[in-house]
Design a protein around this motif. Structure first.
Motif, PDB file in Angstrom:
ATOM      1  N   PHE A  13       0.836  -1.216   0.000  1.00  5.53           N
ATOM      2  CA  PHE A  13       0.000   0.000   0.000  1.00  5.53           C
ATOM      3  C   PHE A  13       0.868   1.263   0.000  1.00  5.53           C
ATOM      4  O   PHE A  13       0.774   2.104  -0.902  1.00  5.53           O
ATOM      5  N   TYR A 171      -3.868   6.013   5.958  1.00  2.00           N
ATOM      6  CA  TYR A 171      -5.033   5.633   5.156  1.00  2.00           C
ATOM      7  C   TYR A 171      -4.880   6.251   3.773  1.00  2.00           C
ATOM      8  O   TYR A 171      -4.084   7.179   3.579  1.00  2.00           O
ATOM      9  N   ARG A 174      -5.993   2.134  -1.857  1.00  2.00           N
ATOM     10  CA  ARG A 174      -5.326   0.815  -1.840  1.00  2.00           C
ATOM     11  C   ARG A 174      -5.113   0.245  -0.443  1.00  2.00           C
ATOM     12  O   ARG A 174      -4.705  -0.893  -0.308  1.00  2.00           O
ATOM     13  N   ASP A 175      -5.352   1.043   0.608  1.00  2.00           N
ATOM     14  CA  ASP A 175      -5.191   0.484   1.955  1.00  2.00           C
ATOM     15  C   ASP A 175      -6.277  -0.566   2.187  1.00  2.00           C
ATOM     16  O   ASP A 175      -7.437  -0.367   1.819  1.00  2.00           O
ATOM     17  N   THR A 176      -5.870  -1.678   2.803  1.00  2.00           N
ATOM     18  CA  THR A 176      -6.849  -2.738   3.086  1.00  2.00           C
ATOM     19  C   THR A 176      -7.155  -2.839   4.588  1.00  2.00           C
ATOM     20  O   THR A 176      -7.971  -3.643   4.989  1.00  2.00           O
ATOM     21  N   GLY A 177      -6.464  -2.027   5.408  1.00  2.00           N
ATOM     22  CA  GLY A 177      -6.648  -2.108   6.857  1.00  2.00           C
ATOM     23  C   GLY A 177      -7.855  -1.305   7.316  1.00  2.00           C
ATOM     24  O   GLY A 177      -8.903  -1.866   7.671  1.00  2.00           O
ATOM     25  N   PHE A 179      -9.731   0.234   5.593  1.00  2.00           N
ATOM     26  CA  PHE A 179     -10.777  -0.032   4.606  1.00  2.00           C
ATOM     27  C   PHE A 179     -11.894  -0.921   5.186  1.00  2.00           C
ATOM     28  O   PHE A 179     -13.075  -0.741   4.858  1.00  2.00           O
ATOM     29  N   ILE A 180     -11.520  -1.844   6.070  1.00  2.00           N
ATOM     30  CA  ILE A 180     -12.526  -2.745   6.661  1.00  2.00           C
ATOM     31  C   ILE A 180     -13.613  -1.917   7.363  1.00  2.00           C
ATOM     32  O   ILE A 180     -14.804  -2.216   7.264  1.00  2.00           O
ATOM     33  N   LYS A 183     -15.808  -0.135   4.729  1.00  2.00           N
ATOM     34  CA  LYS A 183     -16.700  -1.113   4.093  1.00  2.00           C
ATOM     35  C   LYS A 183     -17.937  -1.333   4.975  1.00  2.00           C
ATOM     36  O   LYS A 183     -19.071  -1.345   4.494  1.00  2.00           O
ATOM     37  N   THR A 318      -9.961   9.392  -0.682  1.00  2.00           N
ATOM     38  CA  THR A 318      -9.846   7.942  -0.478  1.00  2.00           C
ATOM     39  C   THR A 318     -11.148   7.231  -0.826  1.00  2.00           C
ATOM     40  O   THR A 318     -11.144   6.232  -1.566  1.00  2.00           O
ATOM     41  N   TYR A 322     -12.037   4.382  -3.644  1.00  2.00           N
ATOM     42  CA  TYR A 322     -12.641   3.061  -3.379  1.00  2.00           C
ATOM     43  C   TYR A 322     -13.898   2.872  -4.231  1.00  2.00           C
ATOM     44  O   TYR A 322     -14.136   1.800  -4.756  1.00  2.00           O
ATOM     45  N   TRP A 327     -14.265  -0.910  -4.952  1.00  2.00           N
ATOM     46  CA  TRP A 327     -14.003  -1.570  -3.669  1.00  2.00           C
ATOM     47  C   TRP A 327     -15.206  -1.369  -2.747  1.00  2.00           C
ATOM     48  O   TRP A 327     -15.424  -2.129  -1.825  1.00  2.00           O
TER      49      TRP A 327
END
Ligand code: NAP
Length: 328
Positions: A13, A171, A174-177, A179-180, A183, A318, A322, A327
């Motif tokens: 990321f 953040y 492309r961050d997946t942390g 992002f949870i 979401k 951001t 997404y 995403w």
């Protein structure tokens, strides 16, 4: 002739944003990745790949000698591992190997920038006060301890010009942390662990990338904490996310003891399966820690680091990313 920068953790990321920023600064970029790294998102960038064996100083030396890098930004690292030993090996020993190889190779390396973490210092216990570079380090996770160890090992390398950057939670696209959490909010659920007050800090990934490039040219052998210069209560991230996504949510507060139980089970199950847990007890302590506010005065003075994004502006970009990239 362009100056050469080696960026490790290039497939990650933060690595992606470091590459973009380095290219914008007219650097020739060498991206250190692994054979099985996912690099599809890098394919249109004018970069060259290198494959490093961080466990082998001799092979690192010959790679560094071969390319004669001017700069190294070391962002490779693990944030989830099976054991403290694995954290220490990848985050600390590999950092020391790369730095020692750089010195021993005799190349004219102008700067080695280590992407450490505010987790190396750890949070403050009370709501009062702010983390500074003088705060006594007290990391509360094996990850944080390994980043602190990496810092110690780097400082011990003789004849190296280095800068250590300690970003707080990063953040951005492309961050997946974090992002949870986004979401969840997009699915109209806003879950918090406990009702305790918190002071949180964040940094937008572009600001971190800009600081890293500045660190190539400014400052010598010092350590800087990085955030957007602000702090936020525990609800602000959710509030801003809801506003930007234009959704209403169900807000729930999970009992800390209930989440502790889940974390303990997840920790046990992962150790039986020999995999890294997504949530464990010390990670939970980090998530619920009271005070992560952090001063960036030193980085302002010495690196000329003036972050361009407060949370609202960074989140707007951001969340748009997404959404545009499906995403969310
Ligand atoms: N994200 C944050 O909030 C945050 C905050 C503070 C500090 N940091 C630091 O920033 C750096 C980058 O983090 P990130 O968020 O970009 O994480 P990330 O997306 O997980 O990227 C980690 C990178 O390190 C590489 N890597 C991991 N283990 C490796 C190994 N054994 N050998 C070689 N390469 C390895 C990964 O390669 P593969 O793609 O092949 O797995 C990937 O390129 C880390 O040092 C982290 O500690 C991150």
């Amino acid at each position: 002739m362009k100056e050469k920068v080696l960026i490790t953790g290039a497939s990650g990321f933060v690595g992606y944003h470091l590459i973009v920023e380095a290219l914008q600064n007219n650097l020739e970029v060498y991206a250190a990745v692994r054979k099985n790294s996912k690099v599809d998102h890098l394919k249109d960038l004018p970069i060259q790949y290198v494959y490093l064996d961080y466990s082998d100083i001799e092979s690192l030396k010959s790679e560094l000698k071969d390319k004669q890098y001017d700069y190294i930004i070391h962002a490779a690292g693990v944030t989830r591992a099976i054991s403290a030993d694995e954290y220490d090996l990848i985050n600390a020993d590999y950092t020391a190997n790369l730095a020692n190889a750089a010195v021993q190779s005799g190349i004219n390396l102008k700067k080695f920038v280590l992407i450490s973490s505010l987790a190396a210092i750890g949070p403050l216990k009370g709501m009062n006060g702010i983390i500074t570079e003088d705060t006594n380090p007290n990391p509360i996770t094996a990850y944080g301890k390994s980043k602190l160890l990496a810092e110690h090992k780097l400082r011990a390398v003789k004849n190296l010009n280095y800068i250590i950057l300690r970003p707080t939670a990063v953040y951005g696209p492309r961050d997946t942390g974090i992002f949870i959490f986004f979401k969840q909010v997009s699915k109209r659920l806003e879950a918090y662990i406990g009702r305790g007050q918190q002071k949180l800090s964040f940094i937008y990934v572009t600001d971190l990338a800009k600081a890293s490039i500045r660190a190539l040219y400014t400052g010598v052998n010092n350590t800087y904490n990085l955030s957007d210069g602000n702090f936020y209560d525990k609800y602000e991230l959710g509030q801003l996310t809801k506003t930007i996504l234009n959704v209403k949510t169900l807000k729930i507060h999970l009992l800390v003891n209930f989440v502790k139980l889940i974390a303990a089970v997840s920790e046990k199950a992962s150790s039986l399966r020999n995999t890294a847990p997504i949530l464990n007890l010390e990670k939970l302590d980090e998530l619920t820690a009271v005070n992560w506010s952090c001063s960036i005065e030193l980085a302002k003075q010495e690196l000329g680091f003036y972050p361009q994004y407060l949370l609202a502006a960074g989140l707007t970009e951001t969340l748009k990313w997404y959404r545009d990239n499906k995403w969310l």
